[in-house]
Design an enzyme around this catalytic site. Sequence first.
Site, PDB file in Angstrom:
ATOM      1  CG  ASP A  65      -1.932   1.040   1.215  1.00 61.83           C
ATOM      2  OD1 ASP A  65      -2.507   1.259   0.138  1.00 61.83           O
ATOM      3  OD2 ASP A  65      -2.166   1.669   2.256  1.00 61.83           O
ATOM      4  CB  THR A  98      -1.860   5.948  -2.094  1.00 59.70           C
ATOM      5  OG1 THR A  98      -1.687   4.538  -2.000  1.00 59.70           O
ATOM      6  CG2 THR A  98      -3.046   6.339  -1.260  1.00 59.70           C
ATOM      7  CB  THR A  99       0.958   3.180  -5.749  1.00 61.86           C
ATOM      8  OG1 THR A  99       0.704   2.501  -4.519  1.00 61.86           O
ATOM      9  CG2 THR A  99       2.364   2.880  -6.195  1.00 61.86           C
ATOM     10  CG  ASP A 391      -6.695   0.475  -0.226  1.00 63.98           C
ATOM     11  OD1 ASP A 391      -6.659   1.218   0.777  1.00 63.98           O
ATOM     12  OD2 ASP A 391      -5.711   0.233  -0.946  1.00 63.98           O
TER      13      ASP A 391
HETATM   14  N1  LIG Z   1      -6.787  -7.112 -12.960  1.00 63.76           N
HETATM   15  C1  LIG Z   1      -6.101  -6.045 -13.310  1.00 63.76           C
HETATM   16  N2  LIG Z   1      -5.549  -5.954 -14.532  1.00 63.76           N
HETATM   17  C2  LIG Z   1      -4.834  -4.870 -14.888  1.00 63.76           C
HETATM   18  N3  LIG Z   1      -4.637  -3.799 -14.093  1.00 63.76           N
HETATM   19  C3  LIG Z   1      -5.173  -3.824 -12.880  1.00 63.76           C
HETATM   20  C4  LIG Z   1      -5.931  -4.939 -12.416  1.00 63.76           C
HETATM   21  N4  LIG Z   1      -6.327  -4.677 -11.156  1.00 63.76           N
HETATM   22  C5  LIG Z   1      -5.838  -3.456 -10.832  1.00 63.76           C
HETATM   23  N5  LIG Z   1      -5.139  -2.933 -11.864  1.00 63.76           N
HETATM   24  C6  LIG Z   1      -4.478  -1.627 -11.934  1.00 63.76           C
HETATM   25  O1  LIG Z   1      -3.530  -1.506 -10.907  1.00 63.76           O
HETATM   26  C7  LIG Z   1      -3.381  -0.129 -10.549  1.00 63.76           C
HETATM   27  C8  LIG Z   1      -3.524   0.057  -9.060  1.00 63.76           C
HETATM   28  O2  LIG Z   1      -2.512  -0.617  -8.393  1.00 63.76           O
HETATM   29  P1  LIG Z   1      -2.318  -0.552  -6.821  1.00 63.76           P
HETATM   30  O3  LIG Z   1      -1.128  -1.378  -6.499  1.00 63.76           O
HETATM   31  O4  LIG Z   1      -3.588  -0.853  -6.157  1.00 63.76           O
HETATM   32  O5  LIG Z   1      -1.892   0.951  -6.578  1.00 63.76           O
HETATM   33  P2  LIG Z   1      -2.714   2.182  -6.005  1.00 63.76           P
HETATM   34  O6  LIG Z   1      -2.106   2.454  -4.661  1.00 63.76           O
HETATM   35  O7  LIG Z   1      -2.412   3.278  -6.969  1.00 63.76           O
HETATM   36  O8  LIG Z   1      -4.151   1.833  -5.945  1.00 63.76           O
HETATM   37  C9  LIG Z   1      -4.483   0.615 -11.286  1.00 63.76           C
HETATM   38  O9  LIG Z   1      -3.946   1.273 -12.401  1.00 63.76           O
HETATM   39  C10 LIG Z   1      -5.440  -0.494 -11.685  1.00 63.76           C
HETATM   40  O10 LIG Z   1      -6.166  -0.175 -12.841  1.00 63.76           O
HETATM   41 MG   LIG Z   2      -5.119   0.160  -5.216  1.00 64.33          MG
END
Ligand SMILES: Nc1ncnc2c1ncn2[C@@H]1O[C@H](COP(=O)(O)OP(=O)(O)O)[C@@H](O)[C@H]1O
Ligand SMILES: [Mg+2]
Length: 550
Positions: A65, A98-99, A391
Amino acid sequence: MSQQLGGQQILILKEGSTRTRGRDAQGMNITAAIAVASAVRTTLGPKGMDKMLVDTIGDVVITNDGVTILKEMDIEHPAAKMMVEVAKTQDDEVGDGTTTAVVIAGELLKKAEGLLEQDVHPTIIAAGYRQAAEKAQEFLKDIAIDVKATDKAMLKKIAETAMTGKGAEASKDALCDLVVKAVTMVADEDGTVNTDNIKVEKKTGGSINDSEIIEGVLIDKERVHPSMPKKVTNAKILLLNAAVEFKKTEVDAEINITHPDQLQAFLDEEERMVRGIVDKIVASGANVLFCQKGIDDIAQHYLSKAGIFATRRVKKSDMEKLARATGASLVSSIDAITKEELGKAGLVEERKVSGEEMTFVEQCKNPKAVSIIVRGGTEHVVDELERAIHDALRVVSVVVEDKKIVVGGGAPETELSLRLREFAASVGGRAQLAIEAFAAALEIIPRTLAENAGLDPIDMLVEIRAAHEKGKKTFGLNVYEGKAVDMKAAGVFEPLRVKTQAISSAAEAAIMILRIDDVIASSKSPSPEGGMPPGGMGGMGGMPPGMGDY
Ligand SMILES: Nc1ncnc2c1ncn2[C@@H]1O[C@H](COP(=O)(O)OP(=O)(O)O)[C@@H](O)[C@H]1O
Ligand SMILES: [Mg+2]
């Protein structure tokens, strides 16, 4: 710092203060901010890695996270701290992304650095970025998809996207059901959702699949005395923020006892006083007591004799949740205990959860109070699950409120990038360069998703871009198969607010950092070198000694 005037030196700043100006100041701030972004970049997306953070006393946090990593990192450099703020704002406003926000901010600065090297003035870059950010909001609204707050299947997909890659993978299905159920239970008719009404209680032991939802409030406390009732139906609840015990004197007092009778009298008095408090509680009609302070032995005895269920040292946040759920007021003095202050619940019961007693307050006056018990094998698992659930709860609530979503997998970023490039061409001049840089920076998201999945980022980006150029607006990266697919069909959805907020706070932070051309740091007295904080990351931040002296 000093200035020369007719050969005489005038000191303006305190001795030991340091000052960096112009490109040096910019360069340092940008490098520090980029370092923060690259630290969290590897965690992005379903295939992102985790970080293990060890604090000074050896406590370990394992997480994926973004905001948790940055909060734990203990960052000192002022520009790097701004990046942490970006993550915190994103967390407060949306709870997810957040990332993404930090990575975009870092890339905006990286692209700005390229422009600075080409002698584009920072003011022009800042203005171009601002224009691009505004346009991006417009484009985002245009590509957003409308959903119904009652579409549970859709809400579940949104929860699943937020939970992907968070160590909850195996039980995602069950957990997302819980999340959607919890949010729909607390949602108001007008669509607002107060996630404070959802209590997430962690319990180590059992498996993730044993996690469950309870209609009511769950308190991680047992009753203070075994002869108190284990179960109270039709509960009249008193929330007390005062000790149920003999009042100790504030000052150190000594009581000289010269005769055995005096001791007895003293003890009798103590008992009489405590009994008086219990009588007051009984007289109010309460049969359940949640006490934020202590309950002493004598009080425990009388309370259990009166058939009252009592717990002590209940957390303040739990008291507030109980107040909201049961309609009770928080009573902070014994004299204020009356019938009017009590709250109601159909059932208060002590039950065992993985071998430990917990208090369940169910069938509350306010039905919009729910708790989720998160179970899992080890403490680290449960902690990370709690963050993933947080989240998911937030994104589902946001969608229930806004009723607008976008697809994930880098699709919206690619689409925005394409449209911003077109827009840039229509603007022309130097601002065009900045808007193009902004457009290119957004592609960091699909690129990073590919990189983290061990795919070739260039190939993937070209494939996704090609799809968008053909008008396939919802094409993004399937990280599992390494190809561009329709994210709508793949069921990867996110709240629109995740993207609007990420882009606006990333742009704001980047612009703010770019506009700084002078860093004046006053000396920190205990530091031997004086000057700016060391700024830790990647060996950046601290200024070489003597640099600030102009
Ligand atoms: N099944 C999936 N296939 C492709 N991209 C995905 C999938 N699930 C989530 N994502 C992408 O991963 C990113 C979010 O990653 P995450 O590690 O949760 O970071 P954040 O802290 O930004 O939410 C987003 O761009 C989301 O669209
Ligand atoms: Mg996320």
